[in-house]
Write a protein that holds these residues in place. Sequence first.
Motif, mmCIF file in Angstrom:
data_model
loop_
_atom_site.group_PDB
_atom_site.id
_atom_site.type_symbol
_atom_site.label_atom_id
_atom_site.label_comp_id
_atom_site.label_asym_id
_atom_site.label_seq_id
_atom_site.Cartn_x
_atom_site.Cartn_y
_atom_site.Cartn_z
ATOM 1 N N TYR A 71 -10.982 7.584 -6.989
ATOM 2 C CA TYR A 71 -9.913 7.631 -5.988
ATOM 3 C C TYR A 71 -10.281 6.796 -4.765
ATOM 4 N N LEU A 72 -9.323 6.623 -3.872
ATOM 5 C CA LEU A 72 -9.557 5.915 -2.613
ATOM 6 C C LEU A 72 -10.688 6.592 -1.861
ATOM 7 N N TYR B 67 -0.779 16.766 -5.584
ATOM 8 C CA TYR B 67 -0.274 15.557 -6.226
ATOM 9 C C TYR B 67 -1.319 14.919 -7.120
ATOM 10 N N VAL B 68 -2.480 14.633 -6.563
ATOM 11 C CA VAL B 68 -3.444 13.807 -7.303
ATOM 12 C C VAL B 68 -4.583 14.608 -7.917
ATOM 13 N N ASP C 179 7.759 13.299 0.986
ATOM 14 C CA ASP C 179 6.672 13.669 1.907
ATOM 15 C C ASP C 179 6.218 12.449 2.698
ATOM 16 N N VAL D 299 -5.446 5.573 -8.464
ATOM 17 C CA VAL D 299 -4.801 6.603 -9.289
ATOM 18 C C VAL D 299 -4.801 6.249 -10.766
ATOM 19 N N PRO E 235 -0.916 8.295 -2.738
ATOM 20 C CA PRO E 235 -0.111 8.771 -1.615
ATOM 21 C C PRO E 235 -0.422 8.056 -0.300
ATOM 22 N N GLU E 236 -1.714 7.815 -0.041
ATOM 23 C CA GLU E 236 -2.078 7.153 1.229
ATOM 24 C C GLU E 236 -1.459 5.762 1.320
ATOM 25 N N ASP F 94 9.184 14.291 -4.812
ATOM 26 C CA ASP F 94 8.531 15.089 -3.763
ATOM 27 C C ASP F 94 7.575 14.238 -2.952
ATOM 28 N N LEU F 95 6.731 13.481 -3.647
ATOM 29 C CA LEU F 95 5.741 12.667 -2.938
ATOM 30 C C LEU F 95 6.416 11.629 -2.070
ATOM 31 N N GLN G 107 8.296 15.320 -9.334
ATOM 32 C CA GLN G 107 7.092 15.306 -8.504
ATOM 33 C C GLN G 107 6.963 13.995 -7.735
#
Lengths: 352, 542
Positions: free
Chosen positions: A14-15, A137-138, B348, A99, B316-317, B344-345, B341
């Motif tokens: 991941y990041l 989420y992840v 957000d 991801v 997400p970031e 949702d992300l 989902q």
Amino acid sequence: MSFPDLPVTVLGGYLGAGKTTILNHLLRNAEGRRIAVLVNDFGDIGIDSALIESQDAEVVNLAGGCVCCSFGSDLAACLGELNARTPRPTHVLIETSGVALPGTVGATVALCAGMRLDAVVTLVAADQVMRLAQDKYVGGTVLSQIAEADLVVLTKMDLVDPTAAAGVLEWMQGQVSSAHVIRSGLGQFPSEAIFDPPAHPGRPPVNEESVGLDLPSGLFRDIGEGRSKGRPIGPVGPVGRKNAADTFSSLSFPMVDVVDVDAIALLLVDSRLGIVRAKGVLLDLTGSPKLVQIVGNRAEVSPTKAVDRAALGIVCIGIAAQFARDLLVSRLEGISRSSHKPSERVTDSDRI
Amino acid sequence: MDNARPEATHVAVRQGRVLGVGSLQELRTYGPCEIDDRFADKVLMPGFVEAHSHIGEGSAWQRPYCGFYDRTDPDRRTWPGLRSLDAVVRRLCEEHLRQTDPAKSVIGWGFDPLFLDPSRRMHRSDLDQVSNQRPVAVHHASGHVLNVNTAALEALGWFRSPPRHPGIVLDSENLPTGELQGPEVITPMLLQLGISRNQVATEDRSLRAFAKACVNAGVTTATELAHAAPDSDVDRMLGLVESEDFPIRLAWVMHIRGQTVQQTIARALAQKQRSTDRLRFGSIKVHVDGSIQGFTARVNWPGYLNGQQGLWYIEPESLKALYSAALEAGLQVNTHANGDQAIDLALDCIQAALTGTPTPDHRFTLQHCQMANTSQLQRMRALGVGVNFFVNHCYYWGDEHYKFTIGPDRAERMNPCMSALSHEVPLAIHSDAPVTPLIPLFTAWCAVNRLTASGRTLGPAEKISVPDALRAITLGGAYSLNLDREIGSIESGKRADFAVLEDDPLAMDPTRLKDVRVWGTVQGGRIFQAAPRIEPSGASRA
């Protein structure tokens, strides 16, 4: 003349796990290897500008014959182009997105002629991983990245205090069924885990066209006495910050006579021996030369060209604290002996 | 589409814009005029807006169509659907004979085995009948499966010793059946067959074919959503699109692929400077997940029927960073998010970005957004986010979703147009051509009737009225492209963009909305007639 397949390492995580730091470290310490780094896009790679010699839209030429290419979404095409490059790279590192599932990327490598998947390596930041694994989420993705790895590198160990470090290690023990976990910190990084071990010092390289240029043997630090005997991962005592990174031990074991190569391969992937990588050319029971390559739990045995008798044998690298050197030596000797005496060939019950 | 003046008999056009709408007497207020009555017996609507399409619709027809349904190409020739494997093989044989260049492979597209005989899956031996020397392939409509012949497998060395990969389907003797699943195995095969992703898309021939398809469907503004065309292509495209006989406006949306956030913003801003009336730049596209039928959309608990959850395409970031940077630069972002989902992300991240950079009227739009639920729609309303539903899915994949991907209840509330309207979320609907045909009236028909290919009504509560559907393919589409100041309705000041129809969609039975006949278009005051229809010869409907 056909070249041996290019070894490809998939570097996932991941990041913030430190993929960029590690890539820069490997490029700065290429030591004669022509490394090709493949990234999703150039901007985030953050390659040390001191390393850059020239660049165009698609390729950044780096010091020492290394290159960096952006593959966008066409990994297969990019690998194909690399294969055709002159001079040909000697090792490929694919940095996946944060991801991506590195196992899936690894499967793509298997589709490319001239490439061999060497290892799926997942980087995990010790100060983040447990929190990330819970992220709504992840979380699932991070856990899959760990599950798909042949080797897991736990980075930033210097950023966690001893209690937290022990907690992370214990948690990791619960996650990782078969991969090996290597601790890293203070920007140190285990090149030994990524690249093939060198040929035994003083002997010709195992494979003429392999990466195995003579690396100084000082790269490997034998710890000496007090080594634990064959536990895969485990609390190794309080981890002070200066001991944050794992160091490595190596063993060179010559084997000039015919031997049950499959038994050797099976032995070397046993996680209780603590072997991270192993490589060598051995003669199987019919006398044909076989190349044995081990990374984590992944073993490959393939026919290969004959080499000098003096170059026959196995080089093994392991995390110093877990490397069960004595046990390994005794098991290798056992298999070697019984290979010459069919009636005494090692049976399953004799194997550890 | 103008609430103040919903219907009129005359429209006055000057310099490519609508001068006025009303009766002839009212329009004489503007002074002397010429009367053009060629459309006296037609119906004029605002030109349709195809708010999510790809130029590939123009280039796809360079290869043989192998689909189950009849489909019309840009020259208005209707290709009969192929109802059996043998018919598909025959179509490919015709192409093989026609294609005299031995270096070129034969690749069919649009194949959909769902309604064919389920006991007989396509096998390489079927395609070997076309040729056992030349590589032959058939692309499935879903985009996720490619069938090839033995020669194609051998070209990659995948026949005798197939690589171990779940996407290479093997038979009981461990030889490949010729079925390749998933982009990881399809991409190298397509490369071998001579196809690269962006290859033909921006060629003049493809753009012209695409534009023709638009005229046939009454479309005056369409999209390429999204493309990674290099800046060098922009000059050439500008030359073509601004030529006098190019019939559509094209909104060209840039994908972030292969670029950092900063690079994306910088390029989008630079391209926006070069926008012309008919070629509009400045918008950005990002993918959060994949597709439901490919099991790569991100789905909340309980996941797909098979237990999987899907794949993320961005962290997400990074998504939040993109949104923040775009808001600060004043650029619109279109977000592909299919699974709930993923939605949702996206919401957000949009919320976080807007909190940092409050931006009224940002026009951020969720594309496809198929699994949107009510609480998500309410969030979209609160955040000012619009939606562009892929409502054609109800027809083409409705049965598949009902039975195989997400199950009956979630399938029935896919693409919830009625809920979007009742929650006041700006609504558009699209075809994603060439995934489904570029025909906004058909898309509107899907939103009104929600019929699957097998005739099931998929979620009757989400059906919308004909007027609402027509609004979605005109003003709704315009709004999602931030062009509603200029197009989407026939009112003074807007562009003279009209769809010229033979039939009145408001007078037809809603179940026949898709049968409304299109004469052609008016775009910027210029008149374009659709080519005459070429009906199928009736021969090969096997």
